[in-house]
Enzyme design. Sequence first.
Site, mmCIF file in Angstrom:
data_model
loop_
_atom_site.group_PDB
_atom_site.id
_atom_site.type_symbol
_atom_site.label_atom_id
_atom_site.label_comp_id
_atom_site.label_asym_id
_atom_site.label_seq_id
_atom_site.Cartn_x
_atom_site.Cartn_y
_atom_site.Cartn_z
ATOM 1 N N ASP A 196 23.666 58.291 56.921
ATOM 2 C CA ASP A 196 24.331 59.493 56.406
ATOM 3 C C ASP A 196 24.867 60.334 57.574
ATOM 4 O O ASP A 196 24.603 60.007 58.748
ATOM 5 C CB ASP A 196 23.321 60.282 55.554
ATOM 6 C CG ASP A 196 23.993 61.040 54.426
ATOM 7 O OD1 ASP A 196 25.225 61.230 54.492
ATOM 8 O OD2 ASP A 196 23.296 61.450 53.482
ATOM 9 N N ASP A 251 29.255 62.877 46.366
ATOM 10 C CA ASP A 251 28.118 62.263 45.680
ATOM 11 C C ASP A 251 28.337 62.216 44.167
ATOM 12 O O ASP A 251 28.799 63.189 43.570
ATOM 13 C CB ASP A 251 26.854 63.105 45.900
ATOM 14 C CG ASP A 251 26.373 63.049 47.335
ATOM 15 O OD1 ASP A 251 27.034 62.397 48.166
ATOM 16 O OD2 ASP A 251 25.336 63.673 47.612
HETATM 17 C C1 GLA Z 1 23.976 62.969 50.939
HETATM 18 C C2 GLA Z 1 24.389 61.571 50.469
HETATM 19 C C3 GLA Z 1 23.617 61.211 49.211
HETATM 20 C C4 GLA Z 1 22.123 61.268 49.495
HETATM 21 C C5 GLA Z 1 21.752 62.630 50.007
HETATM 22 C C6 GLA Z 1 20.308 62.682 50.488
HETATM 23 O O1 GLA Z 1 24.372 63.958 50.028
HETATM 24 O O2 GLA Z 1 25.765 61.503 50.242
HETATM 25 O O3 GLA Z 1 23.989 59.913 48.770
HETATM 26 O O4 GLA Z 1 21.800 60.273 50.437
HETATM 27 O O5 GLA Z 1 22.568 63.035 51.116
HETATM 28 O O6 GLA Z 1 19.953 63.902 50.996
#
Ligand code: GLA
Length: 435
Positions: free
Chosen positions: A158, A219
């Site tokens: 990430d 997301d």
């Molecule tokens: C980001 C990512 C998500 C998830 C969260 C975890 O938002 O895009 O897919 O992994 O972090 O904190």
Amino acid sequence: MGPFAVTQLLTLISLTVALDNGLLKIPPMGWMAWERFRCDVDCQDDPENCISEGLFRDMADRLAEDGWRELGYEYIIIDDCWMSRLRDEQEKLQPEPSRFPGGIAKLARYIHDRGLKLGIYADMGTHTCMGFPGTTLDKIEIDAQTFASWGVDYLKFDGCYSNPVEQMQGYPLMSKALNATGRPIVYSCSWPAYLGGLPPNVNYSLLGDICHLWRNYYDIQDSWDSVQGIIEWFSDNQDDLQPAAGPGRWNDPDMLIIGNFGLSVDQARSQMALWAIMAAPLIMSNDLRNLANSARAILQNKMIIAINQDPMGIQGRRLLQEKSQIEVYWRPLSHSASALVFLSRRTDMPYLYHTSLAKLNYDAGSYEAYEVFTSSTVTGLNATTVFTVSINPSGVVMWYLIPQQKPRQSDTLYDQHKKASQFMFHKAKPGHSTL
Ligand code: GLA
């Protein structure tokens, strides 16, 4: 060829060889904790659902025992919130001991023993998105080594709490560090999502060289709005995104939320259909211990999985947006087959959509179509035949299409297609590539 050219060529070869570990020739399939289980760390009050080794063992059992693994769902991916707040004395990441008392290596063995693979989460930056220890540039090597030593097969990297300059260094460095471990590890990069997902900020050819898949956009959440927004963004930007995908390099529109709370059965079919068209990873985030049969049927539909996993790995495209709010999507597949999806963005009642294959750019000739969700067949279709599909609001009709040769040539391509489709319907075996 002069020495300079030779050196350049050698560099090129070594780069290609070094970075191409042959993984993910088809999109990955599996299960990931985040969308459904988030950062639930309250094992006192919510022992069944908190991020802990028990949750991942439960999901591994389900994948192995409920027919998922045989269909290709093989990765179990831990997301954020698995870590202890502190690195250990040797600066290594460690799991939170109260929730992962056995450690990650033991969990990896449990998962491998069931014929599955383990994914884990880390963050290029000072902290993960939920505030756990991040992987700054100086920690990249040690973290890659730690994951490999635990038997990890997949890393979601990430990008919270880092800037574009650090990301430009960190994402390629992690690719090298994973390769240097000697363990084949899938590398999923969230990098483009932190840069707006589009050129010129995002360099998709570089991404394809260093990552196996990448998150492009926001997301996913448990709602049809969210799914629609993702489909729309990927389609609006398909000229930039679609050519970036291929075997070993995939766009990732995020997890499948089928089986949760936010989608109707029609909307769940729509997500599955569009993810197959987009050659997207089929990574579910749901509770496999409590799954409605309707959701299971969609996620375990062999034909749609085979379409998603087509070995040519060409991402599909939106062909049409009608004024009637019907959209048509298309993906070319092996053996001259193809997939069509008719999506309704309407909110009233089933819509009768009239069209012909010729209108959808198909060549002259006759075709056979299989309706993916009802397993019915449409025969005797000519490119010019006008046909009608009835599409539910926020639902889809999805077709797998095979061209038919004229009878005189019937011992060639047509037979192959027939065989391929019969194989798919009647003998579909565990695994992929049955088209
Ligand atoms: C980001 C990512 C998500 C998830 C969260 C975890 O938002 O895009 O897919 O992994 O972090 O904190």
